[in-house]
Design an enzyme around this catalytic site. Structure first.
Site, PDB file in Angstrom:
ATOM      1  N   ASP A 125       0.941  -1.213  -0.214  1.00  0.00           N
ATOM      2  CA  ASP A 125       0.060  -0.235  -0.026  1.00  0.00           C
ATOM      3  C   ASP A 125       0.997   1.217   0.150  1.00  0.00           C
ATOM      4  O   ASP A 125       0.628   2.298   0.687  1.00  0.00           O
ATOM      5  CB  ASP A 125      -0.650  -0.062   0.742  1.00  0.00           C
TER       6      ASP A 125
ATOM      7  N   GLU B 170     -11.791   0.762  -3.749  1.00  0.00           N
ATOM      8  CA  GLU B 170     -10.703   0.873  -2.935  1.00  0.00           C
ATOM      9  C   GLU B 170      -9.186   2.177  -2.891  1.00  0.00           C
ATOM     10  O   GLU B 170      -9.301   2.337  -4.114  1.00  0.00           O
ATOM     11  CB  GLU B 170     -10.045  -0.771  -2.449  1.00  0.00           C
TER      12      GLU B 170
END
Length: 523
Positions: free
Chosen positions: A15, A174
């Site tokens: 991420d 997302e």
């Protein structure tokens, strides 16, 4: 499109979020159940990164009590605005809660959290419009990507949330990031889940609240359905260079072994150039090192503080591993204790000198000695093991989580290799302990080579002891059982020190890693 095959930050650095200040780039990554949280790296070329600290380095910022594997800190966004660094993220313990911290220097100190109680969901992003209004954009389950104005000083939402975009139809839209480029606003997201269907998609609109028009050729980046050596590519972030060109960081995995293959290092950070075509960005040339650098990190009984690479699940390393005047003591209190570092290389040799019956005395509350070096760096494996004092059971462990791990441990007058795969526990081998016990775990290439067979995993884990007469193997096991595909979850392997009962005194620990196994064989 040729994507990179080597990460810029290897091993369990998922991420990624990037920002630039002047000529320097800064990177933040998820840390999940491990503390300290959110590692921060710095670079001047987007290819070579230096670990400079953590955004969450103390318990007041990172309450992890009750955290489950793959809970904790999810998907940070790192930005620089109005002379300060801003990091916003989600803490998942029982339920997701968002908060932000700030700092004048990315290396710290970072502030205590500002909690945002009315924003329910994950993957928050911060952006500021022309008049300085702070915009919080995040993922809300069942609604896709949503947004509200935020008072960043208090964590209060100033408007009702509004829906922005649900992506192109892939599951789990997302990881949003919002940018202004010229007169338009771009919304970059991840879709398809963070597995083999992972992808990066983009939309643009006239304002930060849209309406957003999807790029007709979405996704702009994905490896799904290909034989690329790096898979699950997605969750990207864009950054503009001082000369006006752009680059992208994103996560990916390196699966190996028989079909369907397994990845063991977790999701790593990759990078590439960005080319704009008719107002839309897309990946161009790879940004990657010529090779993942070899590394030797040595933790000795005397020296400086713990290396910044060290972490622990649900606790801070210095709360778990105490410095003594004759080594470092690890104690099992509420349950088994573990402290270690990420496995950042495909192949590893880790060693620890353990004195399970040694007398532990003279705590040094400074946090303990240690150090690190590149190949050719410091340190041997310590001196003779003492005797007398409190007994314990512990040693070296390689794990994805507590339920999927291999350890070689000293217990009483025996040394044994033990594997845990979910509810199954197995003793791989054992031997008598000697006066000085040097435990060793090796991650080596898989020895199976059956054509078109299913018996070749990504690697093998070998457990044993080392002494004057060399390495003595106690047992080995297929590395697939310590992969994300088997264990599930969001992290990668870690390797370090464990204590399952009582307390254990460690003289030293050494991690040597390389992506070329011949490098380790030559040591």
């Amino acid at each position: 499109m040729q994507l990179p095959v080597r990460p810029v930050v290897p091993g369990f650095h998922p991420d990624p979020s990037v920002c630039r200040v002047g000529d320097v780039y800064y990177l933040a990554n998820s840390s999940f159940e491990y503390a300290p949280g959110v590692p921060i790296h710095r670079s001047t070329d987007l290819c070579t990164w230096e670990h400079i600290g953590h955004a969450l380095d103390r318990p007041s910022q990172l309450p992890l009590e009750g955290v489950a594997p793959s809970g904790g800190i999810l998907a940070p966004t790192l930005r620089h605005h109005d002379g300060r660094f801003w990091m916003i993220t989600t803490l998942l313990v029982d339920e997701p809660r968002m908060f932000l911290v700030t700092a004048e220097n990315a290396a710290g100190p970072w502030s205590d959290p500002v909690w945002i109680p009315d924003a329910r969901g994950i993957d928050p992003d911060l952006a500021w419009d022309e008049d300085g209004t702070c915009l919080l954009t995040w993922t809300r389950f069942g609604e896709g990507i949503v947004q509200a104005e935020l008072d960043a000083r208090t964590g209060v939402l100033l408007t009702e949330r509004r829906r922005l975009w649900q992506g192109t139809g892939g599951k789990f839209p997302e990881g949003p990031h919002l940018y202004r480029v010229g007169a338009l606003w771009y919304l970059l997201i991840a879709e398809g889940g963070t597995e083999r269907g992972h992808a990066v998609t983009i939309a643009r609109g006239p304002s930060p609240s849209g309406p957003f028009e999807a790029y007709p050729a979405n996704p702009i980046l994905t490896a799904r359905g290909t034989d690329a050596p790096v898979q699950s590519t997605g969750h990207a972030d864009l950054v503009q260079r001082p000369d006006g060109t752009w680059a992208m960081v994103y996560l990916g995995v390196r699966p190996r072994g028989s079909s369907p293959e397994w990845h063991v290092l977790g999701r790593e950070t990759f990078a590439c150039e960005v080319r704009w075509d008719e107002g839309w960005p897309g990946p161009a040339e790879p940004i990657q090192p010529k090779a993942v650098p070899d590394l030797t990190e040595h933790l000795a009984a005397t020296g400086g503080p713990l290396p910044p690479s060290w972490l622990a699940p649900g606790a801070f390393p210095t709360d778990v591993l105490k410095a003594m005047d004759n080594g470092r003591r690890l104690t099992a209190t509420a349950g088994p204790a573990f402290v270690g570092r990420r496995q950042e290389h495909l192949y590893v040799r880790a060693r620890a000198v353990v004195a399970a019956d040694a007398k532990a005395h003279g705590p040094d509350e400074s946090g303990g000695p240690g150090g690190s070096s590149r190949p050719g760096g410091s340190g041997g494996l310590g001196g003779p093991v003492g005797s007398g004092g409190t007994a314990g059971t512990g040693g070296l462990e390689l794990r994805i989580d507590a339920r999927h791990a291999v350890r070689v441990e000293a217990t009483g007058d025996r040394v044994r290799a033990v594997a845990r795969i979910g509810p199954a526990h197995a003793v791989l081998g054992e031997a008598a302990a000697t006066g000085q016990t040097t435990l060793e775990l090796r991650v080596v290439p898989h020895s199976a080579a059956t054509p078109f067979g299913t018996d070749m995993g990504p690697d093998e884990i070998v457990a044993g002891t080392s002494g004057p007469d060399g390495f003595h193997e106690l047992g080995r096991i297929d590395g697939r059982y310590f992969s994300t595909e088997v264990a599930a979850g969001m992290t990668g392997r870690t390797i370090g020190l464990t204590c399952s009962e009582g307390e254990v005194l460690f003289r030293s620990f050494t991690y040597s890693g390389a992506d070329d196994p011949l490098t380790l064989d030559a040591q």
